[in-house]
Design an enzyme around this catalytic site. Structure first.
Site, mmCIF file in Angstrom:
data_model
loop_
_atom_site.group_PDB
_atom_site.id
_atom_site.type_symbol
_atom_site.label_atom_id
_atom_site.label_comp_id
_atom_site.label_asym_id
_atom_site.label_seq_id
_atom_site.Cartn_x
_atom_site.Cartn_y
_atom_site.Cartn_z
ATOM 1 N N GLY A 10 -15.108 -12.880 15.728
ATOM 2 C CA GLY A 10 -16.029 -11.900 16.304
ATOM 3 C C GLY A 10 -16.366 -10.818 15.298
ATOM 4 N N GLY A 13 -19.248 -8.289 15.497
ATOM 5 C CA GLY A 13 -19.335 -7.387 16.661
ATOM 6 C C GLY A 13 -19.070 -5.951 16.269
ATOM 7 N N ILE A 55 -15.143 -20.476 17.784
ATOM 8 C CA ILE A 55 -13.671 -20.569 17.897
ATOM 9 C C ILE A 55 -13.254 -21.744 18.791
ATOM 10 C CG2 ILE A 55 -13.234 -18.112 17.458
ATOM 11 C CD1 ILE A 55 -13.015 -17.693 20.474
ATOM 12 N N TYR A 154 -13.711 -11.477 33.003
ATOM 13 C CA TYR A 154 -13.287 -10.923 31.701
ATOM 14 C C TYR A 154 -11.908 -10.275 31.831
ATOM 15 C CZ TYR A 154 -13.441 -7.399 27.885
ATOM 16 O OH TYR A 154 -13.169 -6.586 26.799
ATOM 17 N N LYS A 158 -8.517 -11.470 29.988
ATOM 18 C CA LYS A 158 -7.742 -10.585 29.098
ATOM 19 C C LYS A 158 -6.289 -10.506 29.554
ATOM 20 C CE LYS A 158 -10.708 -9.253 25.966
ATOM 21 N NZ LYS A 158 -10.529 -9.668 24.557
#
Ligand code: AKB
Length: 342
Positions: A10, A13, A55, A154, A158
């Site tokens: 990432g 980002g 990924i 999300y 996480k």
């Protein structure tokens, strides 16, 4: 011989930009950047390699194992909370299966070079799920073990990946006859909302704060999708990068846990608007709450308790709310858009 490197997923980002910039200044690490999109041309000279890839691509990950000796991973690739709600199945694949792929890569790397691989994982306040705004108002500074009932894909991703990381570090293959440590040294931070002066967020539910600031700096009107009273913990991006580096540098024996809260300042959307108007008096900022997105913000804590991070690895923010706006956000964003216009 393979090159000893730090892998950043990432990398293109917001946090990836800040992290590569930090390592550029330190000149201390050889970096491999991985992102679905090409790395910002301004950052490419500071990376040993800037790879465009996924990924979820096992062949690519095997290529990384063959070409590089990875000692540290900053796994920043993720679909953020709002975007993940629109594509929950894809979010699960990227946020969970992608993370499992990287944990397995870290384990395989450690077996090759015989040393632990530090795995820095940006978790989120989205891992919390407080019942409603009334409960949030009296919840006080929420600790890591409290309110772990996320309401977004999300946040579920996480929270589960935090547990995956703990498993790899503490309980890996615990029933195997030839049990051996995975070699993965997993360390996670539950980041608050982040505000960068030089990059724009994509797909987060806490994005209203940076979106408001960037819109004002570009003299564009902004309709905030949460109520004025909506409160969250926020942090200036330089402090987020500082926290990742400090946690990475901490002695493993000092860590009493694998997942840490960190705090800088808590602010309502109305207070953000006030701060922005001080710098951009003509800014046209209104409030037009979007009930489903407001409801997500209502489940996230207004404040978190970061005593464990302060005790175990010396966490201390550089940017209080005054410094964040007066010394970082407002001067930097003004200069940023002046250069964009020139
Ligand atoms: C989001 O809003 O999804 C992220 C976060 C709070 O983790 N910025």
């Amino acid at each position: 011989m393979r090159t000893p490197v730090v892998l950043i997923t990432g990398a293109n980002g917001e946090m990836g930009h800040g992290l590569i910039e930090h390592f550029r200044r330190q000149r201390s690490h050889r970096l491999v950047a991985l992102d679905l999109k090409p790395l910002d041309a301004a950052l490419q000279p500071y990376c040993e390699a800037a790879i465009v890839g996924d990924i979820l691509d096992q062949d690519l990950l095997q290529r990384l194992i063959s070409e590089f000796e990875i000692h540290e991973i900053y796994h920043l690739a993720a679909l953020l909370s709002t975007r993940a709600e629109y594509t929950p199945a894809i979010a699960h694949r990227v946020n969970v299966e992608g993370t499992l792929n990287l944990l397995n890569l870290a384990h395989e790397q450690s077996r090759w070079h015989g040393r632990p691989v530090k795995f820095l994982f940006p978790s989120s306040i989205a891992a919390y799920g407080i019942t409603n705004v009334e409960t949030k108002a009296v919840a006080g500074r929420v600790r890591e073990s409290e309110w772990n009932f996320p309401t977004t894909m999300y946040g579920c991703n996480k929270l589960y990946c935090e547990q995956l990381g703990r498993y790899f570090t503490l309980h890996y293959r615990q029933l195997a006859a030839d049990r051996h440590p995975s070699g993965v040294d997993f360390r996670a931070i539950r980041f608050p909302g982040l505000i960068s002066a030089v990059t724009m967020p994509t797909g987060g539910t806490s994005d209203y704060a940076p979106e408001m600031l960037h819109a004002a700096a570009q003299n564009r009107p902004y309709a905030c999708f949460v109520e004025e009273s909506a409160q969250l913990p926020f942090m200036a991006m330089p402090d987020a990068v500082k926290a990742l580096i400090k946690l990475a540098e901490a002695q493993a024996e000092r860590l009493t846990q694998r997942v840490y809260n960190i705090n800088a300042f808590s602010v309502t959307a109305g207070e953000v608007r006030e701060r922005v108007l001080r710098a951009f008096p003509d800014a046209r900022i209104t409030f037009d709450p979007d009930p489903p997105r407001s409801a997500i913000v209502a489940t996230w804590p207004g404040e978190v308790d970061d005593h464990p991070a302060r005790r175990d690895w010396g966490w201390e923010p550089d940017y209080t709310i005054d410094r964040a706006f007066d010394e970082y956000l407002l001067p930097t964003i003004t200069k940023y858009y002046e250069t964009q216009r020139s």
